[in-house]
Motif scaffolding. Structure first.
Motif, PDB file in Angstrom:
ATOM      1  N   ASN A  54     -31.718  38.463  94.747  1.00  0.00           N
ATOM      2  CA  ASN A  54     -30.499  38.576  95.474  1.00  0.00           C
ATOM      3  C   ASN A  54     -29.243  38.427  94.555  1.00  0.00           C
ATOM      4  OD1 ASN A  54     -27.894  38.245  97.203  1.00  0.00           O
ATOM      5  ND2 ASN A  54     -29.309  37.549  98.984  1.00  0.00           N
ATOM      6  N   ILE A  55     -28.740  39.514  94.138  1.00  0.00           N
ATOM      7  CA  ILE A  55     -27.677  39.236  92.988  1.00  0.00           C
ATOM      8  C   ILE A  55     -26.162  38.734  93.763  1.00  0.00           C
ATOM      9  CG2 ILE A  55     -25.869  40.956  91.732  1.00  0.00           C
ATOM     10  CD1 ILE A  55     -28.129  42.995  91.476  1.00  0.00           C
ATOM     11  N   TYR A  56     -26.088  39.025  95.006  1.00  0.00           N
ATOM     12  CA  TYR A  56     -24.977  38.446  95.415  1.00  0.00           C
ATOM     13  C   TYR A  56     -24.878  36.852  95.448  1.00  0.00           C
ATOM     14  CZ  TYR A  56     -21.031  37.443  98.540  1.00  0.00           C
ATOM     15  OH  TYR A  56     -19.820  36.718  98.936  1.00  0.00           O
ATOM     16  N   THR A  57     -25.995  36.424  96.062  1.00  0.00           N
ATOM     17  CA  THR A  57     -26.106  34.855  96.205  1.00  0.00           C
ATOM     18  C   THR A  57     -26.238  34.306  94.796  1.00  0.00           C
ATOM     19  OG1 THR A  57     -28.444  35.022  96.647  1.00  0.00           O
ATOM     20  CG2 THR A  57     -26.751  34.827  98.796  1.00  0.00           C
ATOM     21  N   TRP A  59     -24.599  35.050  92.147  1.00  0.00           N
ATOM     22  CA  TRP A  59     -23.456  35.353  91.624  1.00  0.00           C
ATOM     23  C   TRP A  59     -22.567  34.209  92.469  1.00  0.00           C
ATOM     24  CZ3 TRP A  59     -19.311  36.278  95.175  1.00  0.00           C
ATOM     25  CH2 TRP A  59     -17.848  36.164  94.534  1.00  0.00           C
ATOM     26  N   GLU A  69     -12.099  36.659  98.186  1.00  0.00           N
ATOM     27  CA  GLU A  69     -13.732  36.759  98.246  1.00  0.00           C
ATOM     28  C   GLU A  69     -14.284  35.784  99.253  1.00  0.00           C
ATOM     29  OE1 GLU A  69     -14.371  38.638  93.795  1.00  0.00           O
ATOM     30  OE2 GLU A  69     -14.428  36.571  93.980  1.00  0.00           O
ATOM     31  N   TRP A 293     -26.600  41.967 102.037  1.00  0.00           N
ATOM     32  CA  TRP A 293     -26.103  41.376 100.967  1.00  0.00           C
ATOM     33  C   TRP A 293     -25.711  42.285  99.827  1.00  0.00           C
ATOM     34  CZ3 TRP A 293     -25.095  36.507 101.309  1.00  0.00           C
ATOM     35  CH2 TRP A 293     -25.743  35.687 102.099  1.00  0.00           C
ATOM     36  N   ASN A 294     -26.482  43.511  99.730  1.00  0.00           N
ATOM     37  CA  ASN A 294     -25.862  44.462  98.863  1.00  0.00           C
ATOM     38  C   ASN A 294     -24.511  45.046  99.317  1.00  0.00           C
ATOM     39  OD1 ASN A 294     -28.215  44.299  97.410  1.00  0.00           O
ATOM     40  ND2 ASN A 294     -29.275  46.129  98.426  1.00  0.00           N
ATOM     41  N   ASN A 297     -22.264  42.570  97.945  1.00  0.00           N
ATOM     42  CA  ASN A 297     -21.690  42.565  96.731  1.00  0.00           C
ATOM     43  C   ASN A 297     -21.082  43.900  96.182  1.00  0.00           C
ATOM     44  OD1 ASN A 297     -22.844  41.460  94.140  1.00  0.00           O
ATOM     45  ND2 ASN A 297     -23.672  43.167  93.740  1.00  0.00           N
ATOM     46  N   ARG A 300     -17.561  43.103  96.707  1.00  0.00           N
ATOM     47  CA  ARG A 300     -17.254  42.156  95.603  1.00  0.00           C
ATOM     48  C   ARG A 300     -16.663  43.115  94.304  1.00  0.00           C
ATOM     49  NH1 ARG A 300     -19.188  39.728  91.014  1.00  0.00           N
ATOM     50  NH2 ARG A 300     -21.499  40.555  91.401  1.00  0.00           N
ATOM     51  N   LEU A 301     -17.393  43.663  94.059  1.00  0.00           N
ATOM     52  CA  LEU A 301     -17.373  44.822  92.705  1.00  0.00           C
ATOM     53  C   LEU A 301     -16.099  45.608  93.035  1.00  0.00           C
ATOM     54  CD1 LEU A 301     -21.167  45.304  91.775  1.00  0.00           C
ATOM     55  CD2 LEU A 301     -19.459  43.926  90.953  1.00  0.00           C
TER      56      LEU A 301
END
Length: 306
Positions: A54-57, A59, A69, A293-294, A297, A300-301
């Protein structure tokens, strides 16, 4: 009789199944087939990217989120949290047995503010805690991670959404700013709708697969990553943040996941168990969780904050 060996660190043949095998309630072939099924659950559920990467969590755990954010995260998470009530109600209504109905009501009523009660334990028995301890460990007047809602006390302030309001207020948001569908992004609303369709499905095996996947996703570590990030932010720049919503969920979800394997063992050996439907419910809900979650993310990006 040869010993049955556990298949994975996540899901394994339990002592309950071993005992039933030894007592002749199950055959060696039935247990072997169940072991094969647990291997599929491991591969398709526990190795799903939303659990393993999970890239978001990941980060978020660093505590570097800006206030913008943070507010966006709280808004989207509040929509999921509030809309989950609809999925939990549908799951209760569509439960195929009284036992399953009660298990669903445990979750729904606790979400709404009925405090878990251990038999023989008074609520508020540790009332000498400081306010900081209450925020991190749970106000004993409002929370418990063990027991049952049967005989518990209902308090407005114990409703999970009210805890989330406490987080939001520390970031300049109010009740009017969070929790409604109008506050949700397209990816958040997709997740909410899939929760109702799958977790609350009137097909008991679709619902069982979705429930198993949701509870084990919740226990797989994302709450820990959220708590770590928020604690860093609280310590560095927002000492007023109230984090009980996140700290409590981080502690309680392991208990929920522990019950799901026992429930799975009960339904699997019924004559009407459909392996494909169970897997469908679980895989599709995990895909929907990944969309949520994606989506965060991607926001965010791309610096998108609703």
């Amino acid at each position: 009789m040869s010993q049955v060996i556990s298949v994975t660190p996540h899901v394994s043949i339990s002592d309950r199944i071993t005992k039933r095998l030894q007592q002749g309630e199950l055959t060696q072939q039935q247990v072997a087939e169940f072991q094969d099924f647990l291997g599929e659950v491991e591969n398709k559920f526990f190795q799903h990217p939303v659990i393993t990467k999970n890239i978001y969590t990941r980060w978020f755990s660093q505590g570097t989120a800006t206030d913008e954010e943070l507010r966006h995260f709280i808004k989207q998470f509040s929509v999921f949290s509030n809309q989950f009530l609809l999925a939990a109600l549908a799951k209760t209504i569509n439960a195929s047995t009284l036992q399953q109905s009660r298990a669903s009501r445990e979750i729904l009523l606790n979400e709404l503010g009925v405090i878990y009660r251990k038999v023989g334990q008074k609520i508020g028995s540790n009332a000498a805690q400081t306010e900081d301890e209450k925020d991190l460990e749970g106000d004993p007047e409002l929370v418990s991670i063990e027991g049952t809602v049967d005989g518990g006390i209902c308090r407005f302030k114990a409703a999970h959404f009210e805890w989330l309001i406490g987080v939001a207020e520390g970031l300049g948001l109010s009740y009017a700013d969070i929790g409604k569908r109008k506050h949700g992004s397209a990816t958040t609303l997709h997740f909410c709708d899939e929760l109702i369709r799958l977790y609350g499905s009137d097909d008991p095996l679709i619902a069982e697969g979705a429930s198993f996947a949701v509870e084990n996703w919740a226990a797989a570590g994302f709450w820990q990553e959220l708590e770590e990030g928020l604690l860093r932010i609280k310590q560095s720049r927002h000492p007023q943040l109230r984090l009980a919503f996140f700290t409590w969920h981080n502690r309680v979800e392991g208990q929920h996941a522990g019950h799901t394997l026992e429930e799975l063992e009960e339904v699997y050996f019924h004559a009407d168990f459909d392996r494909d439907k169970f897997m469908q419910g679980g895989e599709e809900i995990l895909d929907a969780i990944a969309v949520f979650w994606n989506g965060l993310n991607g926001d965010r990006l791309n610096h998108i904050n609703i």
